[in-house]
Design a protein around this motif. Structure first.
Motif, PDB file in Angstrom:
ATOM      1  N   ARG A 126       7.082  -6.983  -2.195  1.00 35.81           N
ATOM      2  CA  ARG A 126       6.445  -5.759  -1.702  1.00 35.81           C
ATOM      3  C   ARG A 126       4.935  -5.760  -1.943  1.00 35.81           C
ATOM      4  O   ARG A 126       4.190  -5.100  -1.205  1.00 35.81           O
ATOM      5  CB  ARG A 126       7.077  -4.544  -2.389  1.00 35.81           C
ATOM      6  N   ALA A 127       4.478  -6.485  -2.944  1.00 38.63           N
ATOM      7  CA  ALA A 127       3.055  -6.480  -3.278  1.00 38.63           C
ATOM      8  C   ALA A 127       2.186  -6.972  -2.120  1.00 38.63           C
ATOM      9  O   ALA A 127       0.986  -6.664  -2.065  1.00 38.63           O
ATOM     10  CB  ALA A 127       2.806  -7.337  -4.519  1.00 38.63           C
ATOM     11  N   HIS A 128       2.763  -7.722  -1.191  1.00 33.17           N
ATOM     12  CA  HIS A 128       1.999  -8.219  -0.042  1.00 33.17           C
ATOM     13  C   HIS A 128       1.713  -7.119   0.987  1.00 33.17           C
ATOM     14  O   HIS A 128       0.906  -7.333   1.900  1.00 33.17           O
ATOM     15  CB  HIS A 128       2.752  -9.351   0.657  1.00 33.17           C
ATOM     16  N   PHE A 129       2.364  -5.970   0.848  1.00 36.78           N
ATOM     17  CA  PHE A 129       2.305  -4.960   1.903  1.00 36.78           C
ATOM     18  C   PHE A 129       1.893  -3.609   1.305  1.00 36.78           C
ATOM     19  O   PHE A 129       2.761  -2.788   0.949  1.00 36.78           O
ATOM     20  CB  PHE A 129       3.659  -4.863   2.606  1.00 36.78           C
ATOM     21  N   PRO A 130       0.606  -3.376   1.183  1.00 35.76           N
ATOM     22  CA  PRO A 130       0.133  -2.149   0.526  1.00 35.76           C
ATOM     23  C   PRO A 130       0.531  -0.869   1.246  1.00 35.76           C
ATOM     24  O   PRO A 130       0.492   0.211   0.654  1.00 35.76           O
ATOM     25  CB  PRO A 130      -1.395  -2.330   0.515  1.00 35.76           C
ATOM     26  N   TRP A 131       0.929  -0.956   2.500  1.00 38.26           N
ATOM     27  CA  TRP A 131       1.300   0.213   3.292  1.00 38.26           C
ATOM     28  C   TRP A 131       2.766   0.606   3.140  1.00 38.26           C
ATOM     29  O   TRP A 131       3.186   1.660   3.639  1.00 38.26           O
ATOM     30  CB  TRP A 131       1.042  -0.068   4.771  1.00 38.26           C
ATOM     31  N   ILE A 132       3.565  -0.200   2.438  1.00 40.63           N
ATOM     32  CA  ILE A 132       5.016  -0.011   2.497  1.00 40.63           C
ATOM     33  C   ILE A 132       5.452   1.304   1.850  1.00 40.63           C
ATOM     34  O   ILE A 132       6.387   1.965   2.321  1.00 40.63           O
ATOM     35  CB  ILE A 132       5.752  -1.228   1.884  1.00 40.63           C
TER      36      ILE A 132
END
Length: 381
Positions: free
Chosen positions: A182-188
């Motif tokens: 999840r850290a790759h996707f700040p918008w999640i």
């Protein structure tokens, strides 16, 4: 190769209970015809019956020298190693035997041995995994523990490494990760926080007469995609598209302004005739989506579950996860994946695509420029 007279005499002696005579005759038979696998296996059985496990394992080894992939010989070797107390070797040997199972029905006696072998091999795998886990450093982070745990299960052969297998576009050097961190996707988290709004817009869209509900899979009958035969143009797996192959579907999109606003924070690919894509995916009760792979590893896919009854599941590669309402995840759809709804209610997931985070800006530009130059049959990323 037909049995020799010595082997036939040995068979008669064994039936009469004269095991020493049967062994002696079989030793003569294998000396005369060392290439006959069946004679070696019979000799191994006579040695075992007489309590000579070392002689039995030697005879099985000679049988495997004739045919290294013979299932009966491999199973016998594993059983003998177990009886000799060589449990680690036996565990591996069971695995080697199971690898030679055929897809068809097996004789009852062999089927029983296979069942025993499966149980014994699984115990061996678990033992190997536990031994490996004992070496895990205590200071490992949660992410590191997940990755190391997969290393453990791969080594123990409880799981396997699944490759990327895109049907059309493979970009080299991108990590073959089933579920991405999840850290790759700040918008999640913002997407998850909007779950209630997205669900409300979906409900309003479905309630409207304008909603266009189309089969998820739509291919001409002459396209050789046998994996989709059961679901091609089926109403059991349908989609309501907001964005489809780069086009905004106005009759649907106008009901979902907040949903589309949330997507603006996502780095979606913009490629003429292919993407971005965003849709509500509806899976009917009792429907299974067969194992398959996506079109291009240059993009990833996000799922935000909206309606998830009991009995639904999703597998990517060797990892299976349940959908949890409001809990998003990003996965690589070029790794074999499948889904199922074993409940008696509808399952709904909001799905959209995004650039693979490992692609640089220059690489994304190259992909976006090159894909439209390929044949039309690859459209629909």
């Amino acid at each position: 190769m037909q049995p020799s007279s010595a082997e036939l005499e040995a068979d008669a002696a064994a039936r009469a209970g004269r095991l020493p005579d049967a062994r002696r005759l079989l030793e003569a038979a294998v000396a005369a015809t060392p290439e006959r696998l069946e004679a070696w296996l019979k000799l191994a059985a006579m040695c075992r019956a007489g309590g000579d496990l070392s002689g039995a394992i030697q005879a099985v080894s000679r049988a495997l020298a004739v045919d290294p992939l013979d299932l009966s010989a491999l199973l016998m070797r594993a059983v003998l190693l177990d009886k000799m107390g060589r449990s680690e070797e036996a565990g591996e040997a069971y695995g080697h035997a199971l690898a030679q199972r055929s897809a068809g029905d097996l004789p009852a006696a062999l089927a029983g041995m296979i069942a025993q072998a499966e149980q014994r091999y699984r115990a061996h795998q678990q033992k190997v995994a536990e031994r490996l886990r004992s070496a895990l450093p205590r200071n490992a982070s949660a992410q590191e523990r997940r990755r190391v745990e997969r290393f453990v299960t791969n080594v123990a052969r409880l799981t396997e490494a699944y490759p990327q297998a895109p049907s059309h576009f493979h970009f080299p050097g991108l990590p073959p990760v089933e579920f991405h961190e999840r850290a790759h996707f700040p918008w999640i988290e913002a997407i998850e926080a909007g779950t209630a709004e997205i669900r409300a817009e979906f409900d309003a869209l479905i309630a409207s007469e304008a909603a266009e509900l189309v089969p998820y899979i739509q291919y001409p009958d002459d396209v050789p995609l046998r994996q989709w035969e059961a679901l091609n143009r089926s109403r059991d797996w349908t989609a309501v598209h907001l964005l489809r192959n780069g086009e905004r579907i106005g009759r649907n999109a106008r009901h979902c302004p907040r949903t589309l606003a949330l997507l603006e924070a996502v780095s979606q690919p913009h490629i003429a005739g292919r993407c971005p894509n965003a849709m509500f995916s509806l899976l009917a009760p009792g429907t299974r989506i067969p194992p398959h792979t996506g079109v291009a590893n240059t993009r990833l896919v996000c799922h935000l579950p909206l309606i998830v009854p009991e009995g639904c599941g999703f597998r990517v590669g060797a990892e299976t996860r349940p959908w949890e309402t409001g809990r998003a995840f990003v996965f690589d759809d070029t790794i074999e994946h499948e889904a199922w709804n074993d409940s008696d209610a509808l399952r709904v997931v909001f799905i959209f695509d995004l650039w693979a985070w490992a692609l640089s800006e220059a690489e994304r530009d190259a992909v976006a420029a090159m894909m439209p130059l390929t044949d039309a049959g690859a459209a629909g990323l």
